[in-house]
Design an enzyme around this catalytic site. Structure first.
Site, PDB file in Angstrom:
ATOM      1  N   HIS A   1       7.986   8.027 -11.360  1.00 31.49           N
ATOM      2  CA  HIS A   1       6.641   7.447 -11.297  1.00 31.49           C
ATOM      3  C   HIS A   1       6.679   5.987 -11.753  1.00 31.49           C
ATOM      4  O   HIS A   1       5.694   5.468 -12.248  1.00 31.49           O
ATOM      5  CB  HIS A   1       5.659   8.228 -12.181  1.00 31.49           C
TER       6      HIS A   1
ATOM      7  N   GLU B   1       3.823  13.141   3.069  1.00 29.21           N
ATOM      8  CA  GLU B   1       3.846  11.697   3.299  1.00 29.21           C
ATOM      9  C   GLU B   1       4.311  11.330   4.709  1.00 29.21           C
ATOM     10  O   GLU B   1       3.782  10.423   5.340  1.00 29.21           O
ATOM     11  CB  GLU B   1       4.743  11.014   2.258  1.00 29.21           C
TER      12      GLU B   1
ATOM     13  N   GLN C   1       0.609   8.060  -3.358  1.00 28.29           N
ATOM     14  CA  GLN C   1       0.047   8.312  -4.688  1.00 28.29           C
ATOM     15  C   GLN C   1       0.835   7.515  -5.741  1.00 28.29           C
ATOM     16  O   GLN C   1       0.262   6.921  -6.637  1.00 28.29           O
ATOM     17  CB  GLN C   1       0.069   9.802  -4.989  1.00 28.29           C
TER      18      GLN C   1
END
Ligand SMILES: Cc1ncc(C[n+]2csc(CCOP(=O)(O)OP(=O)(O)O)c2C)c(N)n1
Length: 660
Positions: A466, A399, A421
């Protein structure tokens, strides 16, 4: 030291001599001024000049160099007038950073120098982006980035070199191996024999050369440059040298064995080159004196100007105005007569991105698995077929390097969209966003034309890494814009505005809305201005001021509670915030509930509550209430997740507010 002129003309050798003497004489003078207390800090490159000077002379003047704190020779090699350099070091408004940056932490677009941030390694990834722009333009140009031996231990070094190798980028990574980090000797920094040996691990060419021999540096970089252009590959060049002074002047050199100074003193890059030129009768003592005189005159004149310069006067309006590159006015363009089609939230984003790709041929998309696979959420499905792999780029898993590369693209006039992502993974790209993207325009006038798309939020059983809401981290960073739409129409229009904007925008997309929310979206290209809230519905009893998933929670609550007349405001942008709309809503109801999925402490709600208390006190009939998620990490099990989320506490918070 063996000098080989290899066909370089006497005129050019004299030019090189002038170029290497200049930083030496400037430094000698700066050390005197430092002792006299006339300047505050100095990072010395004495003994290492052959590297910065030789490398700069080997590059075309319109090719970007990413220097570090010991590379005065890059700045003088690009013909920056000493007077302005001195004003820069003095913190003058007339320096290169309007007094905002110190020592060598500045760049100049005019001179194709990208200013470093203190973190060192990030320069390497920015060079990747510049090199990518050259590759896309096919203009036979190269980028050159410096690293110290210490800097090679940073993760960014690995990320940047690997990305350059995988993408075949024409970039020269130049290591100045001067034996020490701040005080750490190389033996405690790495244990491979030569740092250049690492190149083979990345699948690139690596060389170790004598960094004190200006002709060797010049010729190596010249050849490396040609190789990068012809082969479209990167090169790693390790230049062996020695730091003859302390890390910076105040820190001393006690930890350095004396014999090293004696050994390396004999290899002085300026003296040895001078002796070679004298020996070959290319220059004589008179020439040396003339060069010294000329440079001293420029230095003395510059110092006179610098020391008598008017001290900087702070002007808040100027400081604020320079935070961002001025943005062309973005119109609110969706009109009632525009043909519309019903789309899911995610389709609206996809469509916006596609239309942006059609409109801006210099827009490049980057992210993990975004090419043939179409991205983790399929936002870019079909894009490779339409726009090609050059502009729709799968990235290695790195990243930080990709955010850095996105910034590098801006230096060459490109626009970049990077897809995280999951928003959670921004933590490993944080430094480039917070310290490079956000600050670069304010520091030295370079814009970061970058949108980072952030699939965020929970409610989908995805656990702590997430699901997080991390928008508040960025709202606290001046120099960024933060956008967070809640409807398909807004998502497309705001995304297009973000891409049009030449400044860095963090664009949050709630994953739970991707496929659960649909709405009519204008088919054509349109924009919705950043910084304008949307009145979802007007009401009289109390206001819910919210954004993202919170908007849908508020609407659901309102539908279930027809007994209340609720004013719902969707902020849409969190930086800047539409305070006018906030004040209007507070004025209508006098009772405010701030709702967000993010956790409570340090969330946007706290900032808004303070603002409302300061500016709308007279309109308030009750304390401002916040309804936010629990101050814990985001949990996985459904029952824990439900308990964590703010949504479950909305009814109780309304009851408390209304009971006041
Ligand atoms: C990320 C980060 N950690 C620590 C520092 C503090 N620091 C500044 S320069 C330096 C040493 C750098 O050594 P090297 O890369 O070898 O470059 P040199 O100064 O020798 O040219 C350190 C530790 C920093 N600037 N950035």
């Amino acid at each position: 030291m063996q000098f080989k002129a290899n066909g370089l003309t006497p005129e050019f050798l004299k030019e090189l001599y002038y170029a290497i003497v200049k930083p030496r004489l400037i430094e000698e003078k700066m050390l005197i001024l430092l002792r006299q207390g006339k300047i505050s800090k100095w990072f010395s490159g004495i003994g290492q000049e052959a590297i910065a000077v030789g490398a700069t002379m080997a590059m075309d003047k319109d090719e970007y160099i990413m220097p570090l704190h010991r590379n005065l020779g890059v700045f003088t090699g690009r013909d920056m007038p000493f007077e302005k350099l001195f004003l820069q070091w003095q913190g003058s408004y007339d320096g290169y950073s309007k007094g905002r940056e110190r020592s060598f932490h500045f760049g100049s677009k005019e001179h194709h120098i990208c200013g470093m941030i203190s973190h060192l390694g990030p320069q390497l990834s920015v060079a990747d982006g510049v090199a990518l722009a050259h590759k896309l333009k096919q203009d036979n140009k190269v980028a050159l980035a410096f690293s110290g031996d210490g800097g090679t231990s940073e993760g960014e070094f690995h990320e940047a070199l690997n990305t350059a190798a995988v993408w075949g980028l024409p970039v020269i990574f130049l290591i100045e191996n001067n034996g020490y980090g701040l005080s750490t000797p190389v033996s405690e920094q790495f244990i491979c024999k030569h740092l250049a040996d690492r190149a083979v691990g990345y699948g690139m060419k690596g060389l170790t050369i004598d960094g004190n021999n200006i002709l060797e540096v010049y010729q190596t970089i010249k050849e490396a440059r040609e190789y990068c252009i012809k082969e479209q590959k990167p090169v790693l060049v390790e230049c062996m040298t020695f730091r003859m002074r302390g890390h910076e002047e105040a820190s001393g050199t006690k930890y350095v064995p004396k014999e090293l100074f004696e050994e390396w003193g004999k290899k002085d890059p300026v003296k040895n080159f001078e002796d070679f030129l004298l020996d070959k009768k290319i220059i004589d003592q008179q020439y040396i004196d003339t060069v010294h005189d000329e440079i001293h005159k420029e230095i003395d004149a510059g110092i006179a100007v610098g020391l008598s310069a008017t001290p900087i006067v702070a002007d808040t309006a100027t400081e604020m105005a320079n935070l961002f590159q001025p943005t062309p006015v973005v119109a609110e363009t969706p009109t009632a007569d525009m043909p519309k089609t019903e789309h899911k939230f995610i389709q609206a984003i996809s469509q916006g991105l596609e239309q942006a790709m059609e409109k801006f041929d210099k827009l490049v998309l980057m992210g993990q698995d975004i090419a043939e696979y179409g991205g983790a959420f399929k936002v870019t499905q079909g894009f490779v077929e339409k726009f090609g792999k050059e502009r729709v780029r799968n990235t290695p898993l790195c990243e930080s390097a990709i955010v850095g590369a996105a910034l590098g693209l801006s230096l060459e006039g490109y626009k970049a969209m990077m897809e995280m992502q999951f928003a959670d993974f921004v933590t490993v790209g944080f430094n480039q966003i917070i310290n490079n993207l956000a600050k670069i325009h304010y520091r030295w006038g370079q814009n970061a034309d970058v949108v980072v798309r952030m699939p965020t939020g929970g409610g989908v059983g995805a656990g702590p890494f997430h699901s997080q809401s991390n928008e508040a981290w960025f709202v606290h960073t001046p120099g960024l814009k933060v956008v967070y739409p809640s409807t398909p129409e807004d998502a497309k229009g705001l995304l297009l505005a973000a891409i049009e904007d030449p400044n860095p925008v963090m664009f949050f997309e709630h994953k739970a809305l991707y496929r659960s929310i649909s709405g009519f979206v204008p088919d054509d290209y349109y924009t919705i201005p950043i910084g304008k809230a949307r009145q979802v519905q007007e009401g009289e009893d109390f206001s819910i001021i919210t954004y993202g998933a919170g908007v849908h929670w508020a609407m659901e609550y309102a539908a279930q509670h027809p007994e209340y007349s609720i004013d719902i405001l969707d902020l849409r942008s969190l930086l800047p915030i539409d305070y006018e709309a906030v004040a209007a809503s507070v004025g209508r109801t006098g009772k405010v509930l701030l709702l967000h999925e993010d956790t409570l402490i340090g969330g946007i709600g706290g900032e808004l509550a303070a603002w409302i208390a300061e500016h709308c006190f007279e309109s308030l009939d009750a304390p401002v209430m916040r309804c936010a998620s629990l101050d814990t990490p985001y949990p996985f099990a459904k029952a824990l997740e439900n308990n964590f989320l703010a949504k479950g506490r909305l009814g109780d918070t309304v009851a408390t507010l209304m009971a006041y």
